[in-house]
Design an enzyme around this catalytic site. Structure first.
Site, PDB file in Angstrom:
ATOM      1  N   TYR A 189       6.371  -4.118   6.639  1.00  0.00           N
ATOM      2  CA  TYR A 189       4.823  -4.368   6.133  1.00  0.00           C
ATOM      3  C   TYR A 189       4.198  -5.392   7.320  1.00  0.00           C
ATOM      4  O   TYR A 189       4.199  -6.475   7.347  1.00  0.00           O
ATOM      5  CB  TYR A 189       4.706  -5.075   4.870  1.00  0.00           C
ATOM      6  CG  TYR A 189       5.177  -4.216   3.658  1.00  0.00           C
ATOM      7  CD1 TYR A 189       5.599  -2.937   3.651  1.00  0.00           C
ATOM      8  CD2 TYR A 189       5.329  -5.079   2.369  1.00  0.00           C
ATOM      9  CE1 TYR A 189       5.575  -2.186   2.586  1.00  0.00           C
ATOM     10  CE2 TYR A 189       5.689  -4.450   1.156  1.00  0.00           C
ATOM     11  CZ  TYR A 189       5.844  -3.069   1.241  1.00  0.00           C
ATOM     12  OH  TYR A 189       6.138  -2.188   0.179  1.00  0.00           O
TER      13      TYR A 189
ATOM     14  N   PHE B 260       2.591   1.645  -6.934  1.00  0.00           N
ATOM     15  CA  PHE B 260       1.481   2.734  -6.954  1.00  0.00           C
ATOM     16  C   PHE B 260       0.950   2.876  -8.623  1.00  0.00           C
ATOM     17  O   PHE B 260       0.458   3.905  -8.753  1.00  0.00           O
ATOM     18  CB  PHE B 260       1.749   4.217  -6.333  1.00  0.00           C
ATOM     19  CG  PHE B 260       2.009   4.056  -5.061  1.00  0.00           C
ATOM     20  CD1 PHE B 260       1.406   3.396  -3.949  1.00  0.00           C
ATOM     21  CD2 PHE B 260       2.940   4.892  -4.163  1.00  0.00           C
ATOM     22  CE1 PHE B 260       2.082   3.147  -2.784  1.00  0.00           C
ATOM     23  CE2 PHE B 260       3.196   4.938  -2.998  1.00  0.00           C
ATOM     24  CZ  PHE B 260       2.761   4.122  -2.189  1.00  0.00           C
TER      25      PHE B 260
ATOM     26  N   GLY C 103      -1.967   5.277  -7.860  1.00  0.00           N
ATOM     27  CA  GLY C 103      -1.699   6.793  -8.268  1.00  0.00           C
ATOM     28  C   GLY C 103      -1.295   7.600  -7.127  1.00  0.00           C
ATOM     29  O   GLY C 103      -0.722   7.296  -6.162  1.00  0.00           O
TER      30      GLY C 103
END
Length: 305
Positions: A69, A218, A222
């Site tokens: 990240y 998510f 989504g």
């Protein structure tokens, strides 16, 4: 949602092995910019460190991160270290390995022998002597194959004292069975939210039966994945949000948490206002009728991270 308790502790706790965490945690992927990795605009360093400190003040004691990240100017692990070290005694930091990125940002996948280097990279960046939980993040190309060699390598690092507990991510039920035959698993981290696949719905239930944490990612985004919500929310979701004076994102989080006491949330943000909203979502209680209505929504097309 001013009527809701604005703390992570509002949703009770679960255990990752011998570590107790509040069920609303924090995902670090969005700390580096308005979009993850090298996309979007870099976030103000002091602001995101303030978000991390505020999250802990609100009761977050479970942070999900990864050495990959990072963007050209920000790295999630470095921000966590700068903002929170010396770490609170009850803070659990979970990271993940197998995927990696070189200094240019290009992706690569570790061999079993290279996992130690990825674990040590996380240790250095976070300034820790051991990692609380390490998830083996399975690549899309291996979701129907064996993970035994890689998971066995992590089990050896746990035995060596570099890792306290092990988890798996982006896996099938068969891969969970394979991992459990090698070493204890404390959590499964898979994509999950409204419209989740029947495969992930079954895996969530199985984790509950086994007493393992199920940690959706998510849950808000989504099918939009790293880029955020992509599909227009149905009127059913919007109607529930209006009825509670809540945002659609809060309803999605609340629905996910109500799938079982073993479900943990790790919503991520670099925005103080969104942090407060995410924390408040833990206190939102949907009725049985609302849960049934939202559960019956047509599954979305699944994108594999």
């Amino acid at each position: 949602m001013s009527s809701l308790t604005n703390t992570a502790a509002a949703t009770s706790t679960w255990r990752l092995g011998d570590l107790t965490v509040n069920r609303v945690g924090f995902g670090a992927m969005r700390l580096t910019g308005t979009e993850p990795f090298d996309r979007g605009v870099p976030r103000d360093r002091e602001q995101v460190m303030g978000v991390l400190r505020r999250a802990v003040e609100l009761g977050v004691n479970h942070i999900d991160t990864a050495a990959f990240y990072f963007s050209a100017t920000r790295a999630a692990n470095e921000l966590i270290n700068r903002a929170l070290a010396p770490y609170p005694d009850d803070l659990v930091i979970t990271t993940k390995v197998w995927p990696g990125r070189d200094p240019s940002g290009a992706w690569w996948w570790a061999t079993p022998a290279q996992l130690r280097g990825q674990v040590e990279e996380n240790l250095r960046q976070l300034g820790r002597d051991h990692l609380d939980v390490v998830n083996l993040r399975v690549p899309p190309s291996r979701r129907t194959g064996s993970i035994g060699e890689h998971f066995g390598a992590l089990a050896e690092l746990r035995d060596a004292g570099l890792i306290r507990h092990l988890g798996i991510s982006n896996v099938t039920s068969d891969q969970l069975t394979e991992a459990l035959a090698i070493a204890p698993v404390v959590c499964v981290q898979n994509p999950y939210g409204m419209g989740a696949s029947s495969e992930n719905q079954a895996l969530l239930r199985r984790c509950g039966e086994l007493g393992l944490a199920f940690v959706p990612f998510f849950a808000i985004a989504g099918s939009g994945r790293e880029a955020g919500p992509a599909d227009r929310d149905s009127e059913a979701v919007c109607a529930v949000a209006r009825a509670h004076g809540a945002s659609v994102a809060q309803v999605r989080l609340a629905w996910t948490l109500q799938q079982g006491p073993h479900v943990l949330a790790i919503p991520g943000t670099g925005d103080p206002e969104h942090l407060a909203q995410n924390m408040a979502a833990g206190a939102l209680r949907l009725s049985e009728e609302e849960m049934a209505r939202l559960t019956s929504l047509r599954p979305a097309a699944q994108s594999r991270p």
